[in-house]
Design a protein around this motif. Structure first.
Motif, short mmCIF file in Angstrom:
data_model
loop_
_atom_site.label_atom_id
_atom_site.label_comp_id
_atom_site.label_asym_id
_atom_site.label_seq_id
_atom_site.Cartn_x
_atom_site.Cartn_y
_atom_site.Cartn_z
N LYS A 57 29.84 34.37 48.24
CA LYS A 57 30.34 34.29 49.60
C LYS A 57 31.21 35.72 49.84
CE LYS A 57 33.92 31.84 52.28
NZ LYS A 57 35.02 30.62 52.07
N CYS A 58 31.87 36.13 48.90
CA CYS A 58 32.76 37.46 48.85
C CYS A 58 31.59 38.49 49.24
CB CYS A 58 33.41 37.66 47.77
SG CYS A 58 34.45 39.38 47.52
N LEU A 59 30.67 38.83 48.53
CA LEU A 59 29.91 39.95 48.80
C LEU A 59 28.74 39.61 49.99
CD1 LEU A 59 29.10 40.73 45.00
CD2 LEU A 59 30.59 41.81 46.48
N LYS A 60 28.80 38.73 50.62
CA LYS A 60 27.86 38.57 51.56
C LYS A 60 27.77 39.67 52.73
CE LYS A 60 26.82 35.46 55.54
NZ LYS A 60 27.46 34.22 56.66
N GLY A 61 26.52 40.20 52.65
CA GLY A 61 26.19 41.33 53.77
C GLY A 61 26.22 42.73 52.94
N SER A 62 26.72 42.65 51.75
CA SER A 62 26.94 44.31 51.26
C SER A 62 25.63 44.65 50.85
CB SER A 62 27.76 43.80 49.69
OG SER A 62 29.00 43.29 50.08
N GLU A 63 25.53 46.03 51.03
CA GLU A 63 24.28 46.81 50.85
C GLU A 63 24.64 47.55 49.33
OE1 GLU A 63 23.53 49.51 53.94
OE2 GLU A 63 24.37 47.78 55.45
N GLU A 64 25.90 47.66 48.86
CA GLU A 64 26.38 48.38 47.66
C GLU A 64 27.43 47.67 47.12
OE1 GLU A 64 26.45 52.55 47.76
OE2 GLU A 64 25.85 52.47 49.96
N ILE A 65 27.76 47.88 45.94
CA ILE A 65 28.87 47.37 45.27
C ILE A 65 29.90 48.50 44.49
CG2 ILE A 65 28.10 44.69 44.88
CD1 ILE A 65 27.74 45.60 41.82
N ILE A 66 31.19 48.22 44.25
CA ILE A 66 31.66 49.01 43.32
C ILE A 66 31.91 48.22 42.40
CG2 ILE A 66 33.86 50.30 43.08
CD1 ILE A 66 32.18 52.08 44.77
N LEU A 67 31.78 48.56 41.15
CA LEU A 67 32.10 47.81 39.91
C LEU A 67 33.14 48.83 39.24
CD1 LEU A 67 31.50 45.24 38.21
CD2 LEU A 67 29.86 46.78 36.92
N PHE A 68 34.34 48.21 38.73
CA PHE A 68 35.24 49.26 38.41
C PHE A 68 36.03 48.47 37.30
CE2 PHE A 68 38.07 46.96 41.69
CZ PHE A 68 39.28 46.99 41.12
N ALA A 69 36.71 49.07 36.55
CA ALA A 69 37.92 48.75 35.54
C ALA A 69 39.05 49.56 35.71
CB ALA A 69 37.12 48.86 34.14
N ALA A 70 40.32 49.21 35.34
CA ALA A 70 41.39 49.79 35.54
C ALA A 70 42.44 49.43 34.32
CB ALA A 70 42.00 49.53 36.92
N THR A 71 43.35 50.38 34.09
CA THR A 71 44.34 50.04 33.02
C THR A 71 45.58 50.76 33.19
OG1 THR A 71 44.88 49.88 30.63
CG2 THR A 71 43.34 51.71 31.36
N ILE A 72 46.65 50.41 32.66
CA ILE A 72 47.95 51.07 32.80
C ILE A 72 48.23 51.60 31.51
CG2 ILE A 72 48.96 50.15 34.96
CD1 ILE A 72 50.79 48.63 33.28
N GLY A 73 47.34 51.37 30.60
CA GLY A 73 47.59 52.06 29.21
C GLY A 73 48.37 51.17 28.07
N LEU A 74 48.46 51.69 26.99
CA LEU A 74 48.94 50.74 25.75
C LEU A 74 50.46 50.54 25.66
CD1 LEU A 74 46.67 51.50 22.75
CD2 LEU A 74 47.26 49.13 23.76
N GLU A 75 51.20 51.52 26.35
CA GLU A 75 52.69 51.82 25.98
C GLU A 75 53.21 50.54 26.56
OE1 GLU A 75 55.50 53.74 24.00
OE2 GLU A 75 53.33 54.35 24.28
N THR A 76 52.88 49.83 27.53
CA THR A 76 53.33 48.51 27.76
C THR A 76 53.32 47.54 27.01
OG1 THR A 76 52.81 49.40 30.10
CG2 THR A 76 53.55 47.05 30.18
N ASP A 77 52.33 47.44 26.24
CA ASP A 77 52.06 46.31 25.27
C ASP A 77 53.08 46.53 24.06
OD1 ASP A 77 49.89 45.38 26.91
OD2 ASP A 77 48.35 46.24 25.56
N ARG A 78 53.20 47.90 23.82
CA ARG A 78 54.15 48.34 22.71
C ARG A 78 55.79 47.71 23.04
NH1 ARG A 78 51.21 53.34 22.67
NH2 ARG A 78 49.63 53.35 20.94
#
Length: 248
Positions: free
Chosen positions: A102-123
């Motif tokens: 439903k979200c992608l309905k009509g799409s001709e292409e997709i963007i697949l992505f990964a994002a992070t703010i790094g390890l310091e927050t976890d520490r």
């Protein structure tokens, strides 16, 4: 378009587009109602948290832009969207999700992505879980707000780029939203080579490190549904404490 190329981006995290949304931080901390009065003591602790993490974030994104096609036999409609299927003929990952279709309905292409703010927050979180649980909770909430802001900034950039091509973007959709299985995460990581690109790993329990990270997909096309939709709109867990107040 170079659909076999993985692109990566780094952000300094300054400027108006990375401004802090304290209302979102409080929502992630469990104060979902706008009518809830935040104790002054907690507000003071949050200000300390924001100052302490001022230079702790490492904003990074990796992504691929890939073509998709819609099977004529299974063109999306209420009648043909059979149980457990997604009517896209060449989606680069295997998925059984009506919500994603439903979200992608009509799409001709997709963007697949990964994002992070790094390890310091976890520490920082690990440190304060031992000595100040309240501060640790606010650190968690602040980290959640930061990774969502990074995703918003990245998606806005892509939206502006494809607008020049006459295209629009759908809302983004992540593994674990709606009926899209969290197990799809492993395919996202393989397609994006997340560890090499941005230092993001996935363990056998499907937990990401750094923890304040996101993977998602959104569609691009001339005739897509580009109405702004929050992820809470498609989630059936209506009793979630983090649910947007206006969607309650």
């Amino acid at each position: 378009m170079h659909e076999n190329i993985i692109f990566s981006k780094k952000y300094k995290g300054n400027g108006e587009e990375f401004s802090i949304n304290k209302r979102e931080i409080w929502r992630y901390a469990g104060y979902s109602s706008v009518a809830t009065e935040i104790p002054q003591e907690l507000q003071t602790i949050l200000e300390t948290v924001i100052q302490e993490l001022n230079n702790a974030f490492s904003y990074q994104v990796c992504y691929r832009r890939m073509k998709v096609g819609w099977s004529k036999a299974n063109h999306f409609c209420k009648e043909s969207a059979t149980e457990g299927t997604i009517p896209i003929s060449n989606l680069p990952f295997l998925a059984q999700s009506k919500d994603l279709a439903k979200c992608l309905k009509g799409s001709e292409e997709i963007i697949l992505f990964a994002a992070t703010i790094g390890l310091e927050t976890d520490r920082y979180i690990a440190k304060y879980q031992r000595i100040s649980p309240t501060k640790a909770i606010l650190l968690q909430a602040y980290g959640a707000e930061r990774i969502e802001r990074l995703c918003d900034v990245f998606c806005k950039e892509i939206k502006e780029e494809v607008k020049k091509e006459g295209f629009s973007c759908t809302a983004r959709f992540s593994p674990g939203y709606g009926d899209l299985p969290l197990e799809v995460q492993t395919q996202f990581f393989q397609l994006l080579d997340c560890q090499r690109q941005i230092g993001l790993t996935l363990n056998d329990s499907l937990l990401m490190t750094p923890s304040k990270s996101v993977t998602a997909v959104f569609g691009i096309g001339a005739c897509v549904n580009n109405e702004k939709e929050h992820k809470c709109d498609t989630c059936k867990k209506t009793n979630c404490q983090y649910r947007k107040a206006e969607i309650l």
